[in-house]
Design a protein around this motif. Sequence first.
Motif, PDB file in Angstrom:
ATOM      1  N   GLY A  22       0.786  -1.233   0.000  1.00  0.00           N
ATOM      2  CA  GLY A  22       0.000   0.000   0.000  1.00  0.00           C
ATOM      3  C   GLY A  22       0.813   1.275   0.000  1.00  0.00           C
ATOM      4  O   GLY A  22       0.335   2.327  -0.413  1.00  0.00           O
ATOM      5  N   LYS A  23       2.054   1.208   0.473  1.00  0.00           N
ATOM      6  CA  LYS A  23       2.896   2.401   0.557  1.00  0.00           C
ATOM      7  C   LYS A  23       3.988   2.307  -0.498  1.00  0.00           C
ATOM      8  O   LYS A  23       4.770   1.359  -0.512  1.00  0.00           O
ATOM      9  CB  LYS A  23       3.487   2.529   1.962  1.00  0.00           C
ATOM     10  CG  LYS A  23       2.419   2.575   3.055  1.00  0.00           C
ATOM     11  CD  LYS A  23       3.035   2.719   4.423  1.00  0.00           C
ATOM     12  CE  LYS A  23       1.963   2.569   5.509  1.00  0.00           C
ATOM     13  NZ  LYS A  23       0.882   3.567   5.364  1.00  0.00           N
ATOM     14  N   VAL A  24       4.020   3.323  -1.384  1.00  0.00           N
ATOM     15  CA  VAL A  24       4.903   3.263  -2.550  1.00  0.00           C
ATOM     16  C   VAL A  24       5.692   4.558  -2.681  1.00  0.00           C
ATOM     17  O   VAL A  24       5.159   5.655  -2.480  1.00  0.00           O
ATOM     18  CB  VAL A  24       4.092   3.029  -3.846  1.00  0.00           C
ATOM     19  CG1 VAL A  24       5.024   2.867  -5.046  1.00  0.00           C
ATOM     20  CG2 VAL A  24       3.179   1.820  -3.708  1.00  0.00           C
ATOM     21  N   VAL A  25       6.971   4.411  -3.035  1.00  0.00           N
ATOM     22  CA  VAL A  25       7.831   5.548  -3.370  1.00  0.00           C
ATOM     23  C   VAL A  25       8.404   5.310  -4.761  1.00  0.00           C
ATOM     24  O   VAL A  25       8.911   4.221  -5.047  1.00  0.00           O
ATOM     25  CB  VAL A  25       8.982   5.722  -2.358  1.00  0.00           C
ATOM     26  CG1 VAL A  25       9.936   6.827  -2.808  1.00  0.00           C
ATOM     27  CG2 VAL A  25       8.443   6.040  -0.970  1.00  0.00           C
ATOM     28  N   LEU A  26       8.326   6.318  -5.611  1.00  0.00           N
ATOM     29  CA  LEU A  26       8.928   6.258  -6.942  1.00  0.00           C
ATOM     30  C   LEU A  26      10.094   7.237  -6.993  1.00  0.00           C
ATOM     31  O   LEU A  26       9.935   8.424  -6.690  1.00  0.00           O
ATOM     32  CB  LEU A  26       7.904   6.609  -8.023  1.00  0.00           C
ATOM     33  CG  LEU A  26       8.452   6.813  -9.439  1.00  0.00           C
ATOM     34  CD1 LEU A  26       9.119   5.541  -9.966  1.00  0.00           C
ATOM     35  CD2 LEU A  26       7.337   7.259 -10.383  1.00  0.00           C
ATOM     36  N   LEU A  27      11.267   6.735  -7.369  1.00  0.00           N
ATOM     37  CA  LEU A  27      12.474   7.548  -7.463  1.00  0.00           C
ATOM     38  C   LEU A  27      13.020   7.429  -8.877  1.00  0.00           C
ATOM     39  O   LEU A  27      13.184   6.320  -9.382  1.00  0.00           O
ATOM     40  CB  LEU A  27      13.533   7.057  -6.465  1.00  0.00           C
ATOM     41  CG  LEU A  27      13.106   6.921  -5.003  1.00  0.00           C
ATOM     42  CD1 LEU A  27      14.168   6.153  -4.211  1.00  0.00           C
ATOM     43  CD2 LEU A  27      12.900   8.293  -4.390  1.00  0.00           C
ATOM     44  N   GLY A  28      13.304   8.547  -9.521  1.00  0.00           N
ATOM     45  CA  GLY A  28      13.901   8.382 -10.834  1.00  0.00           C
ATOM     46  C   GLY A  28      13.915   9.604 -11.712  1.00  0.00           C
ATOM     47  O   GLY A  28      13.377  10.666 -11.380  1.00  0.00           O
ATOM     48  N   ASP A  29      14.554   9.414 -12.852  1.00  0.00           N
ATOM     49  CA  ASP A  29      14.591  10.408 -13.917  1.00  0.00           C
ATOM     50  C   ASP A  29      13.487  10.025 -14.896  1.00  0.00           C
ATOM     51  O   ASP A  29      13.622   9.076 -15.659  1.00  0.00           O
ATOM     52  CB  ASP A  29      15.973  10.375 -14.592  1.00  0.00           C
ATOM     53  CG  ASP A  29      16.050  11.274 -15.815  1.00  0.00           C
ATOM     54  OD1 ASP A  29      15.078  12.004 -16.086  1.00  0.00           O
ATOM     55  OD2 ASP A  29      17.085  11.240 -16.509  1.00  0.00           O
ATOM     56  N   LEU A  30      12.403  10.791 -14.871  1.00  0.00           N
ATOM     57  CA  LEU A  30      11.248  10.469 -15.714  1.00  0.00           C
ATOM     58  C   LEU A  30      11.272  11.249 -17.021  1.00  0.00           C
ATOM     59  O   LEU A  30      10.353  11.101 -17.837  1.00  0.00           O
ATOM     60  CB  LEU A  30       9.948  10.751 -14.965  1.00  0.00           C
ATOM     61  CG  LEU A  30       9.770  10.016 -13.629  1.00  0.00           C
ATOM     62  CD1 LEU A  30       8.336  10.196 -13.126  1.00  0.00           C
ATOM     63  CD2 LEU A  30      10.124   8.537 -13.746  1.00  0.00           C
ATOM     64  N   ASN A  31      12.280  12.085 -17.219  1.00  0.00           N
ATOM     65  CA  ASN A  31      12.370  12.881 -18.448  1.00  0.00           C
ATOM     66  C   ASN A  31      11.063  13.605 -18.758  1.00  0.00           C
ATOM     67  O   ASN A  31      10.634  13.688 -19.909  1.00  0.00           O
ATOM     68  CB  ASN A  31      12.806  12.003 -19.622  1.00  0.00           C
ATOM     69  CG  ASN A  31      14.319  11.904 -19.726  1.00  0.00           C
ATOM     70  OD1 ASN A  31      15.007  12.907 -19.802  1.00  0.00           O
ATOM     71  ND2 ASN A  31      14.835  10.688 -19.698  1.00  0.00           N
ATOM     72  N   GLY A  32      10.437  14.105 -17.715  1.00  0.00           N
ATOM     73  CA  GLY A  32       9.202  14.859 -17.856  1.00  0.00           C
ATOM     74  C   GLY A  32       8.828  15.486 -16.531  1.00  0.00           C
ATOM     75  O   GLY A  32       9.253  15.022 -15.466  1.00  0.00           O
ATOM     76  N   THR A  33       8.034  16.541 -16.592  1.00  0.00           N
ATOM     77  CA  THR A  33       7.617  17.253 -15.388  1.00  0.00           C
ATOM     78  C   THR A  33       6.233  16.789 -14.942  1.00  0.00           C
ATOM     79  O   THR A  33       5.536  16.076 -15.663  1.00  0.00           O
ATOM     80  CB  THR A  33       7.570  18.765 -15.642  1.00  0.00           C
ATOM     81  OG1 THR A  33       6.497  19.064 -16.547  1.00  0.00           O
ATOM     82  CG2 THR A  33       8.888  19.250 -16.245  1.00  0.00           C
TER      83      THR A  33
ATOM     84  N   GLY B 176       0.258   6.708  -0.637  1.00  0.00           N
ATOM     85  CA  GLY B 176      -0.010   6.156   0.686  1.00  0.00           C
ATOM     86  C   GLY B 176       0.967   6.615   1.741  1.00  0.00           C
ATOM     87  O   GLY B 176       1.046   6.037   2.826  1.00  0.00           O
ATOM     88  N   ILE B 177       1.743   7.642   1.436  1.00  0.00           N
ATOM     89  CA  ILE B 177       2.786   8.168   2.319  1.00  0.00           C
ATOM     90  C   ILE B 177       2.671   9.691   2.318  1.00  0.00           C
ATOM     91  O   ILE B 177       2.327  10.294   1.295  1.00  0.00           O
ATOM     92  CB  ILE B 177       4.187   7.734   1.839  1.00  0.00           C
ATOM     93  CG1 ILE B 177       4.349   6.218   1.973  1.00  0.00           C
ATOM     94  CG2 ILE B 177       5.289   8.438   2.608  1.00  0.00           C
ATOM     95  CD1 ILE B 177       5.624   5.680   1.358  1.00  0.00           C
TER      96      ILE B 177
END
Length: 340
Positions: free
Chosen positions: A260-271, A315-316
Amino acid sequence: MAQAYMTDTGNGSSGPERPGSRLLRRLGDLRHDRGIWRRGILLALCAVLLTLLMIFHAQIPNTIGNLGSLTETFLPWLGLGVPLLLAAALLRRSATALLALVLPAVVWLNLFGGLLTDKAGPGGNLTVATHNVKADNADPRGTARELADSGVDVVALQELKAGDVPSYENALSGTYKYHSVQGTVGLWSKYPMTGTGPVDIKMGWTRAMRSTVATPAGDVAVYVAHLPSVRVKVDAGFTAGQRDDSADALGEAIAREPVGKVVLLGDLNGTMNDRALNAVTSQMRSTQGAAGDGFGFSWPASFPMARIDQIMVKGITPVSSWALPETGSDHLPIAARVEI
């Protein structure tokens, strides 16, 4: 006999004109200037067009060179049009243009005014960071040491060159007991990692991964992603088709995430404004938007103009978000503190 002559000022006194009197005289001149409302019609139209561009940016079509996404990537910079038009309106002494400028100023403040204040709060029990280290980084060990010294609990790296991976591993091993490298992305953590593996974002090689990090406050699913690069070409516009497809695949993976608790880290090449990332942004919060100070631009490092590196949560609760000092990369590392 010598005679003294004095200049008549009209009020029985002599001497230079006071600044206040000069200002009042100029205002009086403008009040009687019948052309003040007729001049600057073109400037007023430019102000209205700028307003419509910011309000209806989502309706700009992507069918021609992904023009909509290109506009949304640099959307905050449209605000520079306001002071430029203001200077022109003052030069033309146009009341019409000055009045019209209220429109884009109000719209820009409505869109981005909230980012101008520091929304960081106290607390938080997990600190994370992400950094595109650049494949040809001349000092991988130095970059790794700077990240380790930042004190974050979990750090994600993108654009890892195979030959440099041992350098990052050696420099980070003293701070982070657990880590995994999948393709060109990696995750280092002070807490145990399980269920680690690649995430298919339809590229043909691995540029995304996930892992369950067992923090003291509970399990968190951490995703690391480096979406395909975009290019601005004279003959093709904003070429972002592969990036858009990968964003959709990443969004689907996160939507299926059982934790249920998610973190996304990264270079998404977009805003966060780019509609092409809706599959991701529609279900997650930006730590910078929720708890940052300023725009948090991360690229290019020498003169940041856009935040294409992202920390997003689901969820955070975001507590604070900031950019770390420049390293040997063309991206700035970014960090955030969250409450699980």
